[in-house]
Every structure is written in structure tokens, then in C-alpha cells.
Design an enzyme around this catalytic site. Structure first.
Site, mmCIF file in Angstrom:
data_model
loop_
_atom_site.group_PDB
_atom_site.id
_atom_site.type_symbol
_atom_site.label_atom_id
_atom_site.label_comp_id
_atom_site.label_asym_id
_atom_site.label_seq_id
_atom_site.Cartn_x
_atom_site.Cartn_y
_atom_site.Cartn_z
ATOM 1 N N HIS A 1 0.736 -1.696 0.233
ATOM 2 C CA HIS A 1 0.152 0.050 0.178
ATOM 3 C C HIS A 1 0.749 1.361 -0.404
ATOM 4 O O HIS A 1 1.838 1.437 1.059
ATOM 5 C CB HIS A 1 -0.453 0.219 1.005
ATOM 6 N N ASP B 1 6.148 5.419 -21.691
ATOM 7 C CA ASP B 1 6.319 5.062 -22.993
ATOM 8 C C ASP B 1 7.786 5.292 -23.554
ATOM 9 O O ASP B 1 8.732 5.202 -22.549
ATOM 10 C CB ASP B 1 5.875 6.386 -23.280
ATOM 11 N N ASP C 1 -4.419 3.832 -4.698
ATOM 12 C CA ASP C 1 -4.818 4.433 -3.746
ATOM 13 C C ASP C 1 -5.743 5.226 -3.297
ATOM 14 O O ASP C 1 -5.961 6.066 -3.662
ATOM 15 C CB ASP C 1 -4.093 4.654 -2.987
ATOM 16 N N MET D 1 2.173 12.557 -16.990
ATOM 17 C CA MET D 1 2.843 13.403 -16.985
ATOM 18 C C MET D 1 2.027 14.629 -18.164
ATOM 19 O O MET D 1 1.826 14.413 -18.803
ATOM 20 C CB MET D 1 4.315 12.864 -17.640
ATOM 21 N N TYR E 1 9.577 12.657 -13.080
ATOM 22 C CA TYR E 1 10.696 12.099 -12.334
ATOM 23 C C TYR E 1 11.456 11.458 -11.289
ATOM 24 O O TYR E 1 11.956 10.331 -11.239
ATOM 25 C CB TYR E 1 11.510 12.822 -13.918
ATOM 26 N N TYR F 1 4.310 11.784 -24.037
ATOM 27 C CA TYR F 1 3.330 12.056 -22.911
ATOM 28 C C TYR F 1 2.793 10.947 -22.488
ATOM 29 O O TYR F 1 1.339 10.833 -21.996
ATOM 30 C CB TYR F 1 2.472 13.742 -23.175
#
Length: 151
Positions: free
Chosen positions: A22, A30, A69, A79, A118, A136
Site C-alpha cells: 500500500h 512510453d 489508493d 505527465m 521523473y 506523454y
């Protein structure tokens, strides 16, 4: 082959999905994402792959087993496009649809700027690189919990 499990989920990916706890993050990346170098910094320490599929296909397979979650706002993230953070390109729209289907309701993804994405990826449990060639096509998913049966 296993019944009820997407054949896209290879043994390495299944191991990671099961091993995560959890609050752990999983990154779906990509083909342009610096997956190998960043994956070396993750908890797992190596890159996982689901080749020759789009980001949406990989996300659909992963979310067929992986709970998101419910305790945080950013359990599903995308992103952001540099210079155009509110633009949602087709690759992200397709993944959004896969997320919504998996959760059985609208589950909006939050935008994450490129460099903070990142950094989140470096802290993730693992990175799964797909065959997605559109720009993206990078996403972060925080693992939730599976309640006891009957609850």
C-alpha cells in the site's frame, strides 16, 4: 497462460504487482521515457517491460489486478505536456478511459510536471515500459489495498 489474468502481464510484472505494498508507486512509461536509467534507482532496481502494446492496453491489464489508493488525491497521475499542462492528448485520454473502466467510475488523473514526474519515478517501486510511441504516454499509479472478503 493463466485464467482470468491478462496475457500481457508477464511473470516479472506479476511478481512486482504482488510484491508492492500500500502506497507504493508503479510507473507506466512510453518508449521515450528514460526508463532503464531511472528504473535502476527504483525499489525494484531494474526495468520491467510490456512490449508491443499501447499505454492504455498496458494500464488496462495492470489495473485489472492492481487497486488504486483511495486515501490520496494523486493515486493516478499523468505527465503534463511541457508548456501546456492542461492539454490532455489522445494517449492520456485513452488511459483515462482505462482507469475509469477499472474503477467503475470517473477517477481523474492529476497532472504532474515533467521533472517532478521523473523524481516520483525514481522513488517508485518499479517502472513498466510499454511500446507506446506517442509523446506523454507516462503515468504514475499508487497502490491501494484489497479489503478482507465480505467487507
Amino acid at each position: 497462460m493463466l485464467k482470468g489474468i491478462s496475457p500481457l502481464l508477464n511473470a516479472d510484472v506479476l511478481y512486482a504487482l504482488r510484491a508492492m505494498g500500500h502506497g507504493d508507486d508503479l510507473i507506466v512509461a512510453d518508449t521515450n521515457f528514460p526508463s532503464d536509467s531511472i528504473a535502476r534507482q527504483t525499489r525494484l532496481g531494474r526495468l520491467l517491460r510490456i512490449d508491443n502494446v499501447t499505454a492504455a492496453q498496458a494500464v488496462e491489464a495492470i489495473l485489472s489486478l492492481y487497486p488504486l489508493d483511495t486515501f490520496v488525491e494523486d493515486s493516478a497521475g499523468r505527465m503534463e505536456i511541457v508548456g501546456s499542462p492542461n492539454e490532455v492528448p489522445p494517449v492520456q485520454q485513452e488511459v483515462q478511459q482505462a482507469v475509469d473502466r477499472a474503477e467503475g467510475r470517473a477517477w481523474p488523473m492529476v497532472g504532474i510536471e515533467r521533472y517532478p514526474f521523473y523524481e516520483r519515478a525514481k522513488q517508485a517501486y518499479c517502472i513498466v515500459q510499454t511500446g507506446e510511441r506517442r509523446f506523454y504516454g507516462c503515468f504514475a499509479f499508487r497502490k491501494g489495498v484489497v479489503p478482507p472478503q465480505g467487507d
